[in-house]
Design a protein around this motif. Sequence first.
Motif, short mmCIF file in Angstrom:
data_model
loop_
_atom_site.label_atom_id
_atom_site.label_comp_id
_atom_site.label_asym_id
_atom_site.label_seq_id
_atom_site.Cartn_x
_atom_site.Cartn_y
_atom_site.Cartn_z
N LYS A 173 12.60 39.57 -16.80
CA LYS A 173 12.72 39.56 -15.33
C LYS A 173 11.39 39.91 -14.69
O LYS A 173 10.96 39.29 -13.73
N PHE A 174 10.74 40.92 -15.24
CA PHE A 174 9.44 41.34 -14.69
C PHE A 174 8.42 40.21 -14.82
O PHE A 174 7.67 39.95 -13.90
N THR A 175 8.42 39.54 -15.95
CA THR A 175 7.48 38.45 -16.18
C THR A 175 7.70 37.31 -15.21
O THR A 175 6.75 36.75 -14.66
N THR A 176 8.97 36.96 -14.96
CA THR A 176 9.26 35.84 -14.06
C THR A 176 8.93 36.16 -12.61
O THR A 176 8.63 35.27 -11.82
N GLN A 177 8.95 37.42 -12.25
CA GLN A 177 8.66 37.82 -10.88
C GLN A 177 7.19 38.13 -10.65
O GLN A 177 6.77 38.35 -9.52
N ASN A 217 2.14 49.86 1.49
CA ASN A 217 3.39 49.56 2.17
C ASN A 217 3.53 48.07 2.43
O ASN A 217 2.58 47.40 2.81
N GLY A 218 4.75 47.57 2.19
CA GLY A 218 5.06 46.20 2.55
C GLY A 218 4.73 45.14 1.51
O GLY A 218 4.77 43.96 1.82
N VAL A 219 4.39 45.52 0.28
CA VAL A 219 4.05 44.51 -0.72
C VAL A 219 5.22 44.12 -1.62
O VAL A 219 5.07 43.25 -2.46
N GLY A 220 6.38 44.77 -1.43
CA GLY A 220 7.57 44.37 -2.16
C GLY A 220 7.91 45.21 -3.38
O GLY A 220 8.59 44.72 -4.28
N LYS A 221 7.50 46.47 -3.42
CA LYS A 221 7.81 47.32 -4.57
C LYS A 221 9.32 47.48 -4.73
O LYS A 221 9.87 47.23 -5.80
N THR A 222 10.00 47.89 -3.68
CA THR A 222 11.44 48.15 -3.74
C THR A 222 12.21 46.86 -4.02
O THR A 222 13.13 46.85 -4.84
N THR A 223 11.82 45.79 -3.39
CA THR A 223 12.48 44.50 -3.61
C THR A 223 12.33 44.06 -5.06
O THR A 223 13.28 43.59 -5.68
N THR A 224 11.17 44.25 -5.61
CA THR A 224 10.91 43.87 -7.00
C THR A 224 11.78 44.69 -7.95
O THR A 224 12.39 44.16 -8.86
N ILE A 225 11.86 45.96 -7.71
CA ILE A 225 12.65 46.85 -8.57
C ILE A 225 14.14 46.50 -8.45
O ILE A 225 14.86 46.47 -9.45
N ALA A 226 14.61 46.20 -7.25
CA ALA A 226 16.03 45.91 -7.01
C ALA A 226 16.46 44.60 -7.63
O ALA A 226 17.61 44.43 -8.00
N ASN A 227 15.54 43.64 -7.68
CA ASN A 227 15.90 42.34 -8.24
C ASN A 227 15.99 42.45 -9.72
O ASN A 227 16.42 41.78 -10.48
#
Length: 140
Positions: free
Chosen positions: A10-14, A130-140
């Motif tokens: 998942k990490f690799t694809t994102q 801030n705003g680069v998508g850390k939380t979104t990346t972790i949640a996906n």
Amino acid sequence: MSFFKKLKEKFTTQTESVTEKFRDGLTKTRDNFSNKVNDLVSRYRKVDEEFFEELEEILIQADVGFDTVMDLVEELKKEVKRRNIQDTKDVQSVISEKLVEIYEAGADDDSFQLNIQEDELTVILFVGVNGVGKTTTIAN
């Protein structure tokens, strides 16, 4: 498939998406920082203590980090004195030089490699502006 293999896949694809968001975030940060430094340079005619104090504020607001800011400003003061720089416009290139030196000194090729342990506990620390998508990346 093990949890860690799924996570790694998942990490690799994102990675591409995150990299793009990260670059966009850094572009915003760079542009904002550059604009503030350009504004600072245009408002001051000479390099003095007030100039350096305001530069410190700009660097701290840009999340450079207090210790790094203090070290950077000290290095800038020394370099300005050594080169006998009077005009603030000439300081811009020195600021860039010193920031690149700091960046390169901290660069470590191994820091970009994931070290996922198959049958052991693996801790992953996500860091970014801030705003680069850390939380979104972790949640996906």
